[in-house]
Design a protein around this motif. Structure first.
Motif, mmCIF file in Angstrom:
data_model
loop_
_atom_site.group_PDB
_atom_site.id
_atom_site.type_symbol
_atom_site.label_atom_id
_atom_site.label_comp_id
_atom_site.label_asym_id
_atom_site.label_seq_id
_atom_site.Cartn_x
_atom_site.Cartn_y
_atom_site.Cartn_z
ATOM 1 N N THR A 55 6.711 126.947 -49.555
ATOM 2 C CA THR A 55 7.452 126.212 -48.538
ATOM 3 C C THR A 55 7.170 126.801 -47.168
ATOM 4 N N PHE A 56 7.126 125.942 -46.180
ATOM 5 C CA PHE A 56 6.917 126.358 -44.794
ATOM 6 C C PHE A 56 8.116 125.988 -43.931
ATOM 7 N N PHE A 166 7.331 127.460 -32.490
ATOM 8 C CA PHE A 166 6.465 126.438 -33.085
ATOM 9 C C PHE A 166 6.578 126.630 -34.588
ATOM 10 N N ASP A 167 6.911 125.585 -35.334
ATOM 11 C CA ASP A 167 7.052 125.753 -36.775
ATOM 12 C C ASP A 167 6.298 124.663 -37.525
ATOM 13 N N ALA A 168 6.338 124.748 -38.848
ATOM 14 C CA ALA A 168 5.513 123.884 -39.690
ATOM 15 C C ALA A 168 6.017 122.450 -39.763
ATOM 16 N N CYS A 169 7.217 122.183 -39.269
ATOM 17 C CA CYS A 169 7.697 120.800 -39.231
ATOM 18 C C CYS A 169 7.049 120.013 -38.096
ATOM 19 N N ALA A 170 6.426 120.729 -37.177
ATOM 20 C CA ALA A 170 5.801 120.081 -36.027
ATOM 21 C C ALA A 170 4.445 119.499 -36.400
ATOM 22 N N ASN A 171 4.113 118.394 -35.772
ATOM 23 C CA ASN A 171 2.753 117.875 -35.833
ATOM 24 C C ASN A 171 1.897 118.783 -34.950
ATOM 25 N N PRO A 172 0.940 119.525 -35.525
ATOM 26 C CA PRO A 172 0.211 120.507 -34.707
ATOM 27 C C PRO A 172 -0.586 119.883 -33.571
#
Length: 295
Positions: A55-56, A166-172
Motif C-alpha cells: 500500500t502507498f 507529495f503522496d501516492a494519491c496524487a497524479n504525478p
C-alpha cells in the motif's frame, strides 16, 4: 520506457512497520512520472504474487508512519546544475534562478497541495511530525518541512530542493506540472525567498500564511489562485475540483459507515457479553441449588 531509468535505485528500511523507501534515479519530469508509475505497478504485482498487499496510502493507520512521494527538484541547462550558486556569495547557497523558481513554488504552495495531496488522509500525514508545518515557509535540511533545501555532499551550496508534500494519491504528471507552473511564475516575477524557518524553534503562526488543514481548504486555495487556471486551462481546473470533491464525499461516506459499523459491533459485543454473563450466572445458581438439595 528507457531501461536506464531503473538502473539507479536506492532501497532501505524506513521507520514504520513493514515500511520501505525507494529512491529512483533523477531524470526529467515526464520520465520521472513514468518511472514512478511503473515502479508502483511492479511492486504491487510482485507483492500480490507472494501473498502481500503493498500500500502507498498517505496514512493507512493513525498510529503508524505515513507514506509519501518526496519530489527532489533541481534545474539544469546544457547538463549543468543551475540551481546551485556558482560561488559562496549567495545567502542561501542557491543561484538567483534557483531562488526565484523555489520562491514561486513556495508562494503557490497552498494551491499546489490540491494536486500533490489530493486525499483527505493526505493531511493526516502532512502535519504529524513538524512543528512549523502548517505555515507557508521553508527550511534547511529538514524532510519534515513542506519545502526544504538539500546541500551537495561536502559543500556549502544547495544542489536541489525537496517537496515532501507529495503522496501516492496524487497524479504525478499533474503534481509535477503544478510545481513547474508555480516555479515558472517565480522566474517571471524574479521572486526572492523569505528567510528560512529554524527547524528547532516554533514560529509565530500569525506572521505567516497558513497552509490548508484539509482537502476542502486546498480546493479553496486553488479556487483563489488564478495562476493554474491561466496556465493549465480552466477546463482542467474544473475537472480536478470536481474529482476532488467527489473523492471527499466518497471518503466521508465510507468513514461514516465505518463509524456506524464500529458502534453496532460494540453494542453487539456488549450484548453478547451480557448474555454470556447471565448464562454463567444462571448455571452457577442452578449448580448451587442442586448441590444444596443433595445435601
Amino acid at each position: 520506457m528507457p531501461f536506464h531509468s531503473f538502473t539507479h535505485i536506492m532501497l532501505h528500511k524506513e521507520a514504520g512497520k513493514g515500511q520501505f523507501e525507494i529512491g529512483l534515479a533523477y531524470t526529467d519530469c515526464f520520465r520521472a512520472a513514468d518511472t514512478l508509475i511503473y515502479t508502483r505497478e511492479v511492486i504491487r504485482k510482485v507483492g500480490r504474487k507472494y501473498g502481500f498487499h503493498p500500500t502507498f496510502l498517505p496514512k493507512y493507520s493513525l498510529d503508524e508512519w505515513g507514506c509519501g512521494s518526496h519530489v527532489h527538484i533541481s534545474l539544469s541547462k546544457n547538463g549543468i546544475n543551475v540551481f546551485k550558486a556558482s560561488d559562496g556569495s549567495s545567502q542561501y547557497g542557491i543561484s538567483k534562478i534557483g531562488e526565484a523558481f523555489m520562491s514561486g513554488v513556495l508562494d503557490h504552495l497552498p494551491a499546489i497541495l490540491a494536486f500533490t495531496a489530493p486525499h483527505p488522509t493526505s493531511y493526516e500525514r502532512l502535519y504529524s511530525k513538524d512543528w512549523n508545518g502548517r505555515v507557508v515557509s521553508w527550511q534547511k535540511e529538514n524532510n519534515y518541512a513542506k519545502i526544504s533545501t538539500c546541500r551537495l555532499p561536502g559543500a556549502d551550496v544547495v544542489g536541489h530542493f525537496v517537496c515532501p508534500a507529495f503522496d501516492a494519491c496524487a497524479n504525478p504528471y499533474l503534481g509535477l506540472a503544478s510545481i513547474l507552473t508555480a516555479g515558472i511564475d517565480g522566474l517571471r516575477k524574479d521572486s526572492s525567498l523569505p528567510a528560512p524557518v529554524d527547524r528547532e524553534s516554533r514560529v509565530n503562526q500569525e506572521d505567516y500564511r497558513r497552509l490548508p488543514d484539509c482537502l476542502t481548504d486546498s480546493l479553496n486555495a486553488l479556487e483563489e489562485d488564478t495562476l493554474f487556471k491561466d496556465m493549465m486551462g480552466e477546463n482542467l481546473m474544473v475537472c480536478i475540483k470536481a474529482i476532488r470533491k467527489v473523492r471527499f464525499k466518497l471518503w466521508f461516506l465510507q468513514y461514516t459507515r465505518c463509524i456506524e459499523f464500529l458502534f453496532l459491533l460494540k453494542n453487539w459485543l456488549l450484548q453478547k457479553r451480557f448474555i454470556r454473563y447471565n448464562e454463567i450466572r444462571m448455571n452457577w445458581l442452578i449448580s448451587s441449588l442442586y448441590n444444596s438439595s443433595m445435601q
